[in-house]
Design an enzyme around this catalytic site. Sequence first.
Site, PDB file in Angstrom:
ATOM      1  N   CYS A  78     -52.984  10.529 -11.933  1.00  0.00           N
ATOM      2  CA  CYS A  78     -52.603  10.905 -10.179  1.00  0.00           C
ATOM      3  C   CYS A  78     -52.779   9.383  -9.613  1.00  0.00           C
ATOM      4  O   CYS A  78     -53.378   8.775  -9.244  1.00  0.00           O
ATOM      5  CB  CYS A  78     -53.843  11.379  -9.964  1.00  0.00           C
ATOM      6  N   ALA A  79     -51.884   8.950  -9.569  1.00  0.00           N
ATOM      7  CA  ALA A  79     -51.620   7.112  -9.410  1.00  0.00           C
ATOM      8  C   ALA A  79     -51.998   6.998  -7.255  1.00  0.00           C
ATOM      9  O   ALA A  79     -52.587   5.983  -7.528  1.00  0.00           O
ATOM     10  CB  ALA A  79     -50.387   6.819  -9.811  1.00  0.00           C
ATOM     11  N   GLY A 124     -53.996   2.016  -6.013  1.00  0.00           N
ATOM     12  CA  GLY A 124     -54.995   1.040  -6.058  1.00  0.00           C
ATOM     13  C   GLY A 124     -55.113   0.662  -7.537  1.00  0.00           C
ATOM     14  O   GLY A 124     -55.309  -0.661  -8.076  1.00  0.00           O
ATOM     15  N   ASP A 161     -47.614  10.746 -10.216  1.00  0.00           N
ATOM     16  CA  ASP A 161     -48.137  11.425  -9.331  1.00  0.00           C
ATOM     17  C   ASP A 161     -46.936  12.836  -8.493  1.00  0.00           C
ATOM     18  O   ASP A 161     -45.566  12.723  -8.975  1.00  0.00           O
ATOM     19  CB  ASP A 161     -47.854  10.991  -7.997  1.00  0.00           C
ATOM     20  N   ASP A 182     -57.719   9.938 -12.063  1.00  0.00           N
ATOM     21  CA  ASP A 182     -58.682  10.579 -11.128  1.00  0.00           C
ATOM     22  C   ASP A 182     -57.916  11.175  -9.744  1.00  0.00           C
ATOM     23  O   ASP A 182     -57.470  10.664  -9.489  1.00  0.00           O
ATOM     24  CB  ASP A 182     -57.843   8.788 -10.197  1.00  0.00           C
ATOM     25  N   CYS A 198     -63.961  11.081  -6.525  1.00  0.00           N
ATOM     26  CA  CYS A 198     -64.611  10.293  -5.714  1.00  0.00           C
ATOM     27  C   CYS A 198     -65.700  11.566  -4.877  1.00  0.00           C
ATOM     28  O   CYS A 198     -65.857  11.577  -3.585  1.00  0.00           O
ATOM     29  CB  CYS A 198     -64.100   9.146  -4.297  1.00  0.00           C
TER      30      CYS A 198
END
Length: 453
Positions: free
Chosen positions: A263-264, A268, A287, A333, A386
């Site tokens: 899930c680029a 970053g 993505d 991610d 996150c």
Amino acid sequence: MSLAPRKAALAILMDIDQSGQTLDRLMDRFHRANELDRRDESFVTAIVYGVLRWRRRLDWITSKVSTTSLDRMDPLVVNILRMGLYQIVFMDRVPNSAAVNTSVDLAKVLKKKWLTGFVNGVLRQALRRLPEIAPPSSEADPVQALAMTQSMPEWLVERWVRQFGQQEAAALCETCNRIPSLTLRTHTLKIDRQTLMRQLQPLAKAIRPSIYTPEGIILDGLKGDLFSSDAFEQGGFQVQDEAAQAVGHLLAPQPGQDVLDACAGLGGKTAHIAALMNNSGRITAMDRVDRKLQQLMQEMRRLGIDIVTPQTTDLESDDMPKNTQAFDRILLDAPCSGLGVIRRNPDAKWSRTPDDIQHCARRQKQLLFHLAPRLKPGGVLVYAVCSTEPEETNAIITLFLSEFPKFVMDDRPPDLPPSLSPLMDPQGWLQTSPHRHATDGFFAVRLRRQETL
């Protein structure tokens, strides 16, 4: 200062309420299109982020000085009052008279004379009564009192109190309302950290190396435009929090490997992976949004990275080709609630709901289950979010390990930089928190596919 920056801030706040777009996207659009000078730009940023951080507390003050309830006010008036009150309560450099008068001027766009009088009256009443406006009693309702004092949604405070206890939850809420430092990751294919720090020194009041990651730089008090600097133009750095940098080190990709960044996004972590691989090997950046991958490839060109291939793919599709055992390393991610980064994205406090956490957890499970067969035996998959909410973190991993017995948690990887050891939880995963580590809130776990069962 003219009314223009306040008009710009009001427009952004209204867009957040009405369009559903994220603060990041709206601020990016504002910085590209506005014609304000640097001072006015900074003022807009301060107002927008400040109002979003302290919105509930500002609304509490309004509710105590206005006979009209917030839900009966025009949304434009509500945001004008929030902006005026934020300047009065939190911006010492703005005279109270200027905060009131410019708010009245903003209200004039509604072309209703009584509304300008209303805004003027509420703000002047707030000025008179501020010292006597007390928060709710912490003895009667500690959750409501903490939510009001620290301007947080009650449902989130209640979760954090259950998870951390009252005292630590209060520390977390307080930290989430502080303006975070700017953290960069040195792009080591181009420059070393010490040289980059010397180049950037004139642009910040304070600059220091990061605590946990070997490439990180922390800046406070920017004095110039970082993104017009030679260091940026020459690909010397990206903006990236230490917690996000730690994820790349947990993956520990090696030169020559086949790596999937599942899930680029805007790249970053893709760029960090490429740097750790010394720009040698193959990275597939996936993505489902082609626009993001186009921006990613533009960023790779700025950074001088040529081992990345973009691939527009919906990883949640049940008919996605499995392409089993293709990669040495996979980074997932995963899309998440984002509740670990609300100090940087305060709009998430008001846009997220408890249902969003459950929805994200379902997506995360599906993505992880779809990606696992693509990993080679002996390969490493890192799952990262996150967020520190249990449904999105350890619950996902517990379920995954029960369904995929060929995978084990690689809880003490030998190639992990020693400086990251304080971020490793006793249970074997990497977990960071704003109030404990002065980083974003992240969770990441390293999973290894065994050669044989």
